[in-house]
Scaffold this motif. Structure first.
Motif, mmCIF file in Angstrom:
data_model
loop_
_atom_site.group_PDB
_atom_site.id
_atom_site.type_symbol
_atom_site.label_atom_id
_atom_site.label_comp_id
_atom_site.label_asym_id
_atom_site.label_seq_id
_atom_site.Cartn_x
_atom_site.Cartn_y
_atom_site.Cartn_z
ATOM 1 N N TYR A 27 -32.037 -66.177 -1.514
ATOM 2 C CA TYR A 27 -32.806 -67.261 -0.895
ATOM 3 C C TYR A 27 -34.249 -67.147 -1.368
ATOM 4 C CZ TYR A 27 -34.846 -70.449 2.512
ATOM 5 O OH TYR A 27 -35.512 -71.499 3.099
ATOM 6 N N CYS A 29 -38.126 -68.914 -0.996
ATOM 7 C CA CYS A 29 -38.949 -69.863 -0.234
ATOM 8 C C CYS A 29 -39.492 -70.946 -1.163
ATOM 9 C CB CYS A 29 -40.106 -69.148 0.454
ATOM 10 S SG CYS A 29 -39.545 -68.206 1.873
ATOM 11 N N CYS A 213 -36.911 -71.599 7.617
ATOM 12 C CA CYS A 213 -36.265 -70.747 6.600
ATOM 13 C C CYS A 213 -35.123 -69.939 7.208
ATOM 14 C CB CYS A 213 -37.281 -69.836 5.920
ATOM 15 S SG CYS A 213 -38.261 -70.725 4.690
ATOM 16 N N HIS A 238 -45.119 -64.971 7.266
ATOM 17 C CA HIS A 238 -43.891 -65.771 7.130
ATOM 18 C C HIS A 238 -42.611 -64.921 7.063
ATOM 19 C CE1 HIS A 238 -41.396 -69.173 6.299
ATOM 20 N NE2 HIS A 238 -41.113 -68.783 5.075
ATOM 21 N N HIS A 239 -42.565 -63.976 6.146
ATOM 22 C CA HIS A 239 -41.322 -63.212 5.994
ATOM 23 C C HIS A 239 -41.100 -62.226 7.144
ATOM 24 C CE1 HIS A 239 -41.146 -64.231 1.433
ATOM 25 N NE2 HIS A 239 -40.736 -65.222 2.206
ATOM 26 N N GLU A 242 -39.628 -64.365 9.757
ATOM 27 C CA GLU A 242 -38.231 -64.731 9.418
ATOM 28 C C GLU A 242 -37.300 -63.590 9.796
ATOM 29 O OE1 GLU A 242 -36.619 -66.161 5.614
ATOM 30 O OE2 GLU A 242 -38.617 -66.911 5.193
HETATM 31 ZN ZN LIG Z 1 -39.623 -69.292 3.757
#
Ligand SMILES: [Zn+2]
Ligand SMILES: Nc1ncnc2c1ncn2[C@@H]1O[C@H](COP(=O)(O)OP(=O)(O)OP(=O)(O)O)[C@@H](O)[C@H]1O
Length: 500
Positions: A27, A29, A213, A238-239, A242
């Motif tokens: 995956y 981004c 995401c 962000h990660h 996630e």
């Molecule tokens: Zn992302």
């Protein structure tokens, strides 16, 4: 040597072992679609394209998912400014994204989900987090409870206490009081009346960026994937967020390997849409920089390091690519192999060929290429192998400037031809495709006769200068656009259009 990647999660170079044998789920981004792509995006997606091509070459079946973020405040603000709908703005920028990526020969992802098309999954995901008591709603917003997730900070290596202090500082200025803890982040944001919004169990609003995401990974690839990709600017928050959302919801590790590309910088600062300090991919390509020069330039630097685009560095890359392209053209110009092979390296990834005809030296170069790439995608090392493989090809090209191909020893020619095949294959792994100036389609109804006459003149000049390689190349280029040259006495050349 086995395949190794630097995993941001462990901060170490680790052996790559896929969850399922021979299959890799990735995956990546994607972009927030409110503007054109810049050189930072080009760098990021070129690197990951090479990762994907390399895995396929090694025999893995790769599922590569990359999203479009089409719900975001930046999109709403830009659409308001341009006086269009957010859908129109996103649609336009998605089209432009594809144009840029196709120009750079970046393989299209297996699937490209969009936030607006996954709202159902996003809402379900948030509801599951609420049921698991790691999320709470407050005045139409929904937040993730960071202190309920014991591993928060494992990717970025940040201490949660430090973060709470920092975030608290920011919070004071934001005056956001609906959060229980300053570090909690939004999963769903309430919209004010008149704003773009979607209906949900918490009222009208829109999803937060991070949850998009997490939901899309789950929808497209399942609860656990092999590799998660993105730029280093996304590591926090962000990660990190996630991971917190997905692992709290699924009770499983989100991704085994986290790979991050270094930033393209401008004067020491990240090139970005929001800072406005960017050069778009297309404006660079308009300045006589070819897509393959750009790819070559990017691959000269390790994907994790920062990268500065300078005019001098691009010029040097352009020369390097020209030399390589010259050798890659060899087999086509001398029509040793059929033209269809050219297509192989355009848009389709290739698998490792049997390479049974290789001599010892070529075999060693092939194995060195793989060793470099196995070592956390050392693309600059891999390029050095392409140049070594090119040497005997260049020698014969120079020889042919003076002599005719029939004067070359047949065995030697075969050897060089085998090397050329290997060179073409390895260049294909890096997505470097030969440029035979084939842009014009065959049987173009609007033939530019002036251009043809000019090329014929250039060819005569090349012959007079004994540059037979160039002369042959011009003939081949013209043939590729459906024009045949007929050499008549006294140096006169006529042309006719080939019928299919
Ligand atoms: Zn992302
Ligand atoms: N300067 C850069 N260098 C390398 N990668 C980048 C750069 N800018 C963005 N990326 C990567 O490109 C992907 C998409 O990024 P995104 O759409 O957020 O771009 P952006 O220019 O940073 O936009 P914004 O400024 O609005 O955040 C992400 O993986 C991001 O890390």
């Amino acid at each position: 040597m086995s395949l190794k990647f630097t995993n941001t999660l462990s901060k170490k170079k680790e052996d790559f072992i896929s969850i399922n044998p021979n299959q890799v789920k990735i995956y990546c981004c994607g972009v927030t679609v409110y503007d054109l792509c810049h050189l930072g995006h080009a760098r990021s997606y070129l690197n990951w394209d090479v990762l994907r091509r390399f895995l396929i070459w090694k025999g893995f079946e790769v599922k590569f998912v990359q999203n479009f973020t089409d719900i975001d405040d930046k999109i709403i603000n830009r659409a308001n400014k341009e006086g269009c709908s957010t859908d129109e703005l996103s649609e336009r920028n998605i089209d432009e994204f594809h144009k840029d990526m196709d120009t750079l020969s970046i393989l299209r992802p297996t699937s490209m989900p969009r936030a607006t098309k996954c709202l159902h999954q996003i809402i379900n995901f948030i509801e599951e987090l609420e049921q698991k008591k790691v999320a709470y709603s407050s005045n139409g917003d929904v937040y993730f409870s960071v202190d309920k997730h014991k591993n928060y900070g494992k990717l970025s290596g940040r201490e949660i206490e430090d973060q709470i202090d920092n975030a608290a500082g920011r919070l004071k200025t934001n005056q956001k009081e609906s959060k229980k803890n300053s570090l909690d982040f939004a999963l769903w944001k309430k919209s004010n009346s008149g704003e773009v919004s979607y209906s949900s169990p918490w009222g009208n609003g829109r999803p937060g960026w991070h949850i998009e995401c997490s939901a899309m990974v789950k929808q497209e690839l399942g609860e656990s994937i092999d590799i998660h990709l993105g730029g280093s600017d996304l590591i926090f928050p962000h990660h990190e967020n996630e991971i917190a959302q997905s692992e709290a919801c699924n009770g499983k590790e989100l991704a085994k390997y986290w790979l991050h590309n270094g930033m393209v910088n401008v004067g020491g600062e990240k090139m970005s849409k929001s800072l406005g300090n960017f050069t778009t991919i297309r404006s660079l390509l308009e300045e006589d920089i070819s897509p393959m020069t750009l790819r070559f330039f990017v691959l000269q630097t390790n994907y994790r390091k920062p990268l500065d685009f300078t005019e001098e560095a691009l010029k040097a890359a352009s020369k390097g690519w020209e030399r390589l392209n010259n050798c890659l053209s060899f087999g086509y110009i001398y029509k040793i192999k059929d033209q269809s092979k050219n297509e192989i390296f355009l848009d389709k990834p290739i698998k490792k060929s049997a390479n049974t005809k290789l001599d010892k030296n070529s075999f060693k170069l092939l194995s060195d290429f793989e060793k470099y790439m196995d070592d956390d995608l050392n693309t600059s090392g891999a390029l050095s192998i392409l140049f070594e493989l090119s040497q005997p090809i260049r020698k014969i090209i120079n020889f042919l400037k003076e002599k005719d191909i029939n004067e070359v020893d047949q065995d030697e020619l075969n050897q060089v031809f085998n090397k050329w095949e290997l060179l073409s294959e390895l260049a294909g792994v890096l997505g470097l495709k030969v440029n035979l100036n084939q842009e014009k389609p065959k049987n173009n109804p609007e033939l530019d006769t002036n251009k043809i006459e000019e090329l014929i003149k250039n060819r005569s000049l090349a012959k007079a200068n004994k540059d037979f390689l160039l002369a042959d190349k011009i003939r081949a280029d013209l043939k590729n656009i459906g024009i045949d040259l007929i050499d008549k006495p006294k140096g006169v050349t006529e042309w006719k259009q080939l019928s299919d």
